[in-house]
Design an enzyme around this catalytic site. Structure first.
Site, PDB file in Angstrom:
ATOM      1  N   LYS A  65       1.239 -36.719  29.487  1.00  0.00           N
ATOM      2  CA  LYS A  65       1.165 -36.744  30.939  1.00  0.00           C
ATOM      3  C   LYS A  65       0.196 -35.669  31.429  1.00  0.00           C
ATOM      4  CE  LYS A  65       2.553 -33.444  32.610  1.00  0.00           C
ATOM      5  NZ  LYS A  65       2.329 -31.954  32.584  1.00  0.00           N
ATOM      6  N   ASP A  85       0.120 -30.204  37.599  1.00  0.00           N
ATOM      7  CA  ASP A  85       0.374 -30.413  36.161  1.00  0.00           C
ATOM      8  C   ASP A  85       1.880 -30.295  35.879  1.00  0.00           C
ATOM      9  OD1 ASP A  85      -0.768 -30.601  33.243  1.00  0.00           O
ATOM     10  OD2 ASP A  85       0.694 -28.981  33.272  1.00  0.00           O
ATOM     11  N   SER A 125      -8.884 -32.702  15.769  1.00  0.00           N
ATOM     12  CA  SER A 125      -8.990 -31.563  16.667  1.00  0.00           C
ATOM     13  C   SER A 125     -10.221 -30.788  16.242  1.00  0.00           C
ATOM     14  CB  SER A 125      -7.730 -30.690  16.521  1.00  0.00           C
ATOM     15  OG  SER A 125      -7.527 -29.900  17.660  1.00  0.00           O
TER      16      SER A 125
END
Ligand code: NAP
Length: 303
Positions: A89, A167, A35
């Site tokens: 997802k 979303d 990250s």
């Protein structure tokens, strides 16, 4: 021995769900994070995926918790390095890029798992079992939530590829496509865009077979994540994103949220079998909505 896994993109969902789910599962060893700014306590951190893949060949599984827009390049790099990959997802920002990842994973002989966490909700499997073989009269999806509460300051949801209200809406579609006994397809869509944004904040969808869906990201107060299916033999209601199942108005089962532990258990199973699991049905509906959608413009949106 526990499998070593790296989490990439240490943001909201990595912290809320992935890190606790992995910590509680003896099959997994969270061995690295990648990250640009985030880390996990006691876990080795990298800021660059390519460097991590080169430095830590013993880590065989990469779980990508990034927003959809940057995800393809990360997935491609991990697969080309011979690693198994889990995708949050939606599995990508376009259908074609996920097809490309499927072909690449096959070519490199690795597992690709496009996760749909809502399909793991407690009452989804019982709902699918109850609907099997039944004649559907109509179905209505109502997914209304507050974007400021669930995506505080996340501008990527309103940028191209972020899908806007799809979303969360794709979670509903992942359940719908899992429980209906036969597929449906979209026939019309109305999409409401804030004047200053590139993705919709609300959507009204019509499918074949008297199936409709309403998604809205402007709901303050109580949140609604319901799917109602009327059949020739009675009515099913899935509430709270699939956690509770009512049949003809009577609660028949409800359970705690164990979606992410179930996703990692499924990944373990796929790895043991040497299989992939990529179902694009929910994303096809989103792409069709964006193809068919009539555009309505509403007030500008600011977090
Ligand atoms: P997020 O917190 O906004 O982003 C996750 C992390 O991705 C960030 O912390 C950032 O880490 C990294 N990132 C963001 N943009 C990037 C870019 N352009 N290039 C490289 N890295 C970037 O998002 P999130 O809410 O966790 O959502 C991530 C995914 O999980 C989405 O696909 C979403 O649909 C899914 N999801 C979210 C929720 C939820 O409640 N939010 C629930 C279920 C599923 P660094 O800046 O440190 O690199």
């Amino acid at each position: 021995m526990a499998r070593k896994i790296a989490l990439v993109g240490i943001g909201k969902i990595a912290r809320d769900q992935h890190i606790p789910a992995l910590a509680a599962d003896p099959e997994w060893d969270l061995a690295a994070t990648v990250s640009r700014s985030g880390t996990a306590d006691g876990v080795a951190g990298w800021t660059d995926l390519g460097q991590m893949l080169a430095d830590a060949p013993e880590i065989g599984v990469i779980s990508l918790c990034l927003p959809p827009q940057p995800r393809f390049a990360y997935a491609e790099a991990a697969i080309r390095a011979g690693r198994h990959v889990m995708l949050e997802k939606p599995p990508g920002q376009s259908l074609a890029e996920v097809h490309a990842l499927m072909a690449l994973a096959d070519a490199f002989g690795v597992t690709l798992f496009a996760t749909w966490h809502s399909r793991m909700a407690h009452a989804v499997a019982p709902a699918r079992a109850w609907l099997a073989g039944k004649r559907i009269v109509r179905a209505q999806v109502t997914w209304r939530e507050d974007v400021r509460k669930w995506h505080p300051g996340q501008d990527w949801v309103f940028e191209p590829g972020g899908m806007g209200v799809f979303d969360p809406g794709i979670n509903a579609l992942s359940i719908l496509t899992a429980i209906l006994p036969a597929p449906v397809h979209m026939t019309a869509a109305t999409l409401t865009y804030p004047a200053n944004r590139d993705t919709p904040i609300a959507a009204a969808l019509t499918f074949s077979g008297h199936v409709t869906a309403e998604f809205d990201w402007r709901q303050e107060g109580p949140q609604t994540w319901d799917i109602e299916v009327e059949t020739a033999d009675g009515t099913l209601l899935l509430r709270d994103g699939g956690e509770r199942l009512l049949l003809n108005g009577t609660l028949v089962t409800e359970g705690p949220n164990r979606e992410y532990p179930a996703l990692y258990a499924r990944m373990t199973d796929l790895l043991n079998r040497g299989q992939s699991d990529v179902d694009l049905a929910p994303m096809v509906h989103v792409a069709d909505a964006l193809t068919l959608g009539k555009r309505v413009v509403t007030d500008p949106f600011h977090f």
